[in-house]
Each structure stands twice: as C-alpha cells, then as structure tokens.
Design an enzyme around this catalytic site. Structure first.
Site, PDB file in Angstrom:
ATOM      1  N   CYS A 198       3.081  -0.905   2.749  1.00 32.76           N
ATOM      2  CA  CYS A 198       3.710  -1.969   1.963  1.00 32.76           C
ATOM      3  C   CYS A 198       3.926  -3.222   2.823  1.00 32.76           C
ATOM      4  O   CYS A 198       2.956  -3.887   3.146  1.00 32.76           O
ATOM      5  CB  CYS A 198       4.987  -1.455   1.306  1.00 32.76           C
ATOM      6  N   HIS A 246       3.175   3.331  -1.425  1.00 34.82           N
ATOM      7  CA  HIS A 246       3.960   4.199  -0.541  1.00 34.82           C
ATOM      8  C   HIS A 246       3.446   5.639  -0.619  1.00 34.82           C
ATOM      9  O   HIS A 246       3.944   6.424  -1.430  1.00 34.82           O
ATOM     10  CB  HIS A 246       5.434   4.185  -0.960  1.00 34.82           C
ATOM     11  N   GLU A 293       4.025   8.010   1.299  1.00 33.19           N
ATOM     12  CA  GLU A 293       5.034   8.967   1.765  1.00 33.19           C
ATOM     13  C   GLU A 293       5.798   9.634   0.617  1.00 33.19           C
ATOM     14  O   GLU A 293       6.248  10.767   0.748  1.00 33.19           O
ATOM     15  CB  GLU A 293       6.013   8.288   2.741  1.00 33.19           C
TER      16      GLU A 293
HETATM   17  N1  GLN Z   1       8.952  -7.077   0.774  1.00 32.36           N
HETATM   18  C1  GLN Z   1       7.623  -6.774   0.379  1.00 32.36           C
HETATM   19  C2  GLN Z   1       7.390  -7.018  -1.095  1.00 32.36           C
HETATM   20  O1  GLN Z   1       8.306  -7.105  -1.864  1.00 32.36           O
HETATM   21  C3  GLN Z   1       7.266  -5.339   0.750  1.00 32.36           C
HETATM   22  C4  GLN Z   1       8.072  -4.312   0.007  1.00 32.36           C
HETATM   23  C5  GLN Z   1       8.036  -2.949   0.652  1.00 32.36           C
HETATM   24  O2  GLN Z   1       7.706  -2.811   1.831  1.00 32.36           O
HETATM   25  N2  GLN Z   1       8.441  -1.933  -0.093  1.00 32.36           N
HETATM   26  O3  GLN Z   1       6.266  -7.130  -1.506  1.00 32.36           O
END
Ligand code: GLN
Length: 546
Positions: free
Chosen positions: A384, A510, A512
């Site tokens: 992310c 994600h 995970e």
């Molecule tokens: N802050 C970033 C976004 O909103 C990444 C979010 C995250 O790592 N879950 O796109």
C-alpha cells in the site's frame, strides 16, 4: 448438524489484554475441527462507529474484511485460525449500535416511544448478536465482548447477554469468563481473589459464568481450581487454565489439553469428539523446527507498537513455516532512516518490507530505504503506502523527477505520481470512505505476480485513497518499472514490479489480511523464499543493474 444455533459469550474480568480473542479463536478452532460450523464475533464498547478512524497507537492494526469492513484486529486472528472469511457482522461497536438506533428513531420506527438504553440499545445488541446465528451458516457463534466487566461502557452488553441467556434457554447459550490469576512472588502464591471479585461483578448484573478461563504464569494446582470452582459457582472441570504460551498457535492444543471444548460442548448439549488438528499441527511442527533463518526488515512508523502490523507479522510466521525457515523481523523506524544511514541499517538484511501507513511522518525514510534495496538487489515487498513509496522513489531517482510525490504528502508537487483517486475527490467524511475490501486484479503474463499466484485473476483487500497516477505509467514503464496487476474495470495499478531487479514487488492492496495457517499467502511465501535465495546466493551485497 444442529437445528438451533448455539451461542457462546466470552467476557473478560480483572484486566484487559488477557487474550480473549486468542481464547475465542482457539475454542472456535477446536469446535470447527470437530465438524461444527463456527464463527466468532467481536463487540467493542467504544463509540467510534468502526476502528477505521483510530490511530494504530490506540488499538493496533485496523483489519479489513472482504466486504470492506474496517474492524478490530481480533478478526484477523479469527480468520487466521479458522480460515473462514469474516464480514461486517463479525464486528460491532457501541457507535454502530447507537447509530442504527438513532437512525431508526429519525425514521419514526419507534412510534412515539421514548428511546432508551434498556430496551432499545440492548435490543439492537441482541439483534446484532443473532444476525450470524440466523443466517443459517453456523452451528455455533462465539461472541467476544470487548472491555472488562465492571466498566460502565460494558453494562449494556452484559445486560444483553443476561437477557439472551434467559431467552435462548439452557444448553443454547453459555458464558465463558476470562480472568487473571496473578502470582505474587513475595508471597510465592497464586491469588484467586481478583477472579472471585470479577465473577461477583458479573453476578451483580445477573450473569453467571459457566466456564472460567484463568490466565496465569504458573500451573494452577488442583486445590486452587477447586477453590475457584467453589467460590465462583462453576464445576471444577470448568476451571480452565490458560498458561502463557510461546506462540499463540499453541493455544488451541493447550485448550484441548484442558478440556475446554469438552466442557463447552457438554454445556451446550452437543456431542464432542477428538478434533482433527492434523493440518494445524503440521504447521506447528514446521513453525517450531525451522531449517534456516532469514532476516527481514520491517520499515514503518509504528514499529514500537507491534500490534500495528499484526497481520504482516503473522503472515511472515505462516510464510516462514511454509518455507521451513525462521523469519526474524527487524523493525526499523522510518523516521530514523536517512540516505546516510540506510546502508548501516539495511545491508545485512535478506529482504525489506515497507509497511502501509498514512500521512507524511517517516515517508522520506521509507523512500531512502527503497532506494537502497533497489540499488542493492535486496528482495523488496511494498504494501500500500510501501508500494506508493516505491513508485515515488523510482520516479525521483530513475526518471529524474526530483519532486515526484504523492499528493497526500505534497498537494503542490509538480509530479504527482501518486494521486487521490477520482472517486475520492468529492468525499469529505473520513469514516468508512476509503477504497475498501476485495477488488479484482488482473495479472500480466510473464510477471513475478502471475508466477506466484499461478492465475491471471485475483481478488485482494484494499484500504486506500491514493493511487498510481496513470498519466505517468508510460514514462515509468519505459524506465523499467512495470505495472503488472491492474483493476480490470478502472485500469488502476495494483502491482508494480522491476523485472531487472532480483525480486521487487509493490502492491496497492494488503495481502497480509488473507494469510491464514491453512493458507499462507503466496506473496509472503514467495517473498520469504526470495529472501532465502538472496541469503544463499548473495553473501556479499551486489549492485543491481540500474
Ligand atoms: N495513505 C495511502 C493511501 O491512502 C496508503 C494507505 C495504506 O497504506 N493503507 O492511499
């Protein structure tokens, strides 16, 4: 198997952090392994509608389900233990309960009545508890009540449990109360008084515990179990010891040894048999007897609080067992990382994961880390925000776009290689408004990802507002970083890879969240394998091609 769904409530006494979630997940595992369709639900007594707006320092990681619910991290344990997806119904907060009662009131559904905690809030709690049971999908629903009995905020939940126990009838609903039996080293004794008081507090609300699970650092002797049974109105076999374990994955077997499943099933008038834990135990054997070891750096800004990256750490445990290696995690604070010290902090690592996150703090350290691992061919997984940092680093240092950035960090950058998603531009509310839950992703033939997943179509869980800016795609790809996973409807870039690098993968989603004991996530498995290969082949750091 059963016609009526049975309910098990898990309450906590004496102190928080006794591990109710792990006990609930372990019991669920034992019941599932005897053929009962089991699910677990968590009721959280705080007023936030969901934990999505909470800082990780408050309650640790925010866990995301397939249906896009932002939930308590205990749901991650439920999925990792049971290998069954959870949903919004598995996590309810006081905020959500009040929100729906107030919305009903505004719609006039209470027909002029005064809306009160009793019965309206308790009725809503009872309704939420029974949604999963009434779905017909489960024989047993375990409901974990967050917080500690005696807290003001827990009262409506305890009252709802009292009513449900009464309405559902004997053998259909039971209460497991988890307490602490502290050891006083000066006296050299285990003490039962806190447990007695906590059971008494529960009884003042009209709830009798059926089973006591006692968290302890020392074995509970038989006479102490009898004493607890006598003073707390439970049978001696219903006093269960929960001794500190070296890994949470030992707890199902510890509970089996204590007979927790048997006591519970007897109270619910259900048959018990020997749970089939073959696959679980095979995992444990691999987890506890690694052949090798790799060291992976976890770069984030919440590293001092391990719960912030719970699912990532657990995914490494699953992937380590799969590869028969111990994955040693070295947590590195991104705020303390600079271009000058990157070599010192990273050169001995066999892989580096740059963690998800929000906001500006620590991001330059993450970018410096990506630069180092990219230039030194160290296996890299960016998740992310970690993937977004990889794109920024590549744009700055390979494409020469010096001020490349995400508009999350610098709205005025002249090179917004990561930008707010179009669908987010009109959104002002912060709660529950990100791109959440499972979305389709198509993998390109010939990519590392395709090779890992062994399919072209995957679905992974998301939680973000910003995305790879497709205006830069052609430039970035021409320079050597490839977009290898795309959302088929929107073209949103879900995965980037650098084919000339040893192993460099950044994912907007994600992975995970979907790693379980039964199904270690393929991306983590491949990353650990790449780290192992790197360790074997590159004892000395070699320079990458670009
Ligand atoms: N802050 C970033 C976004 O909103 C990444 C979010 C995250 O790592 N879950 O796109």
């Amino acid at each position: 198997m059963t016609t009526t769904t049975k309910y098990i409530f898990v309450t906590g006494g004496v102190t928080s952090s006794l591990g109710k979630g792990i006990i609930a997940a372990s019991l669920a595992k034992l019941l599932q392994a005897q053929g009962y369709r089991t699910t677990i639900q968590k009721l959280d007594p705080y007023i936030n509608v969901d934990p999505g707006t909470l800082n990780p320092y408050e309650h640790g990681e925010c866990y995301v389900t397939d249906d896009g619910a932002e939930t308590d991290l205990d749901l991650g344990h439920y999925e990792r233990f049971l290998n069954v997806p959870t949903s919004q119904s598995n996590n309810v907060t006081t905020g959500r309960i009040y929100q729906s009662v107030i919305e009903k009131e505004r719609r006039g559904e209470f027909l002029g009545k005064t809306v009160q905690v009793i019965p309206h809030i308790t009725d809503e709690i009872k309704h939420r508890v029974q949604i999963l049971g009434k779905s017909g999908d489960y024989d047993i629903v375990i409901t974990e009540i967050g917080g500690t009995v005696g807290d003001i905020e827990s009262l409506p939940y305890v009252e709802a449990v009292r009513q449900l126990k009464w309405e559902l009838g004997e053998n259909n609903a039971i209460v497991i109360h988890l307490t602490l039996v502290p050891y006083l080293s000066a006296a050299g004794e285990l003490k039962t008084k806190p447990t007695q008081h906590s059971v008494k507090t529960l009884m003042e609300s009209g709830v009798m515990a059926d089973v006591l699970v006692c968290r302890t650092e020392h074995e509970l002797p038989t006479d102490l179990r009898h004493k607890l049974a006598k003073f707390c109105n439970v049978r001696p076999e219903a006093v269960i010891q929960s001794i500190d374990a070296s890994t949470i994955y030992d707890v199902p077997n510890l509970m089996l040894d204590e007979g927790l499943d048997k006591v519970v099933l007897k109270k619910l008038a259900l048959d018990s048999s020997l749970p089939d834990l073959t696959q679980w135990n095979q995992f444990l054997i691999r987890h506890k007897n690694p052949i090798g070891e790799v060291t992976i750096g976890l770069i984030g800004k919440y590293v001092e609080l391990q719960d912030s990256y719970k699912s990532i750490l657990e995914a490494f445990i699953h992937a380590g067992a799969e590869n028969e290696v111990k994955v040693k995690i070295e947590s590195i604070h991104s705020e303390h990382l600079t271009a000058d010290n990157a070599a010192d902090k990273l050169k001995h690592l066999h892989g580096v994961l740059v963690a998800p996150g929000f906001g500006e703090r620590g991001i330059e350290g993450k970018i410096d880390a990506v630069k180092y691992v990219r230039e030194h061919n160290i296996p890299f997984l960016g998740i992310c925000l970690g993937m977004q940092m990889a794109v920024i680093e590549y744009s700055r240092n390979v494409l020469g776009l010096d001020d490349a950035n995400s508009t999350e960090m610098n709205e005025d950058t002249s090179n917004p290689v990561i930008d707010l998603m179009e669908s987010q531009k009109t959104i002002t509310d912060k709660g529950g408004t990100m791109r959440l839950g499972a979305w389709d992703c198509e993998l390109l033939d010939g990519s590392i990802s395709k090779d890992i997943y062994q399919t072209n179509a995957i679905k992974e869980r998301h939680r973000h507002r910003y995305e790879f800016n497709n205006d830069y795609k052609a430039q970035i790809e021409a320079a050597g970083m490839k977009a290898t996973g795309l959302n088929p409807e929107t073209g949103l870039v879900e995965i980037v890879e650098i084919p000339s690098h040893n192993w460099f993968v950044g994912v907007q989603y994600h992975p995970e969240y979907k790693s379980t004991v039964a199904n270690p996530h393929p991306l983590f498995v491949a990353f650990v394998k790449a780290a192992l290969n790197f360790k074997t082949n590159n004892n000395s750091v070699s320079m990458a091609q670009n």
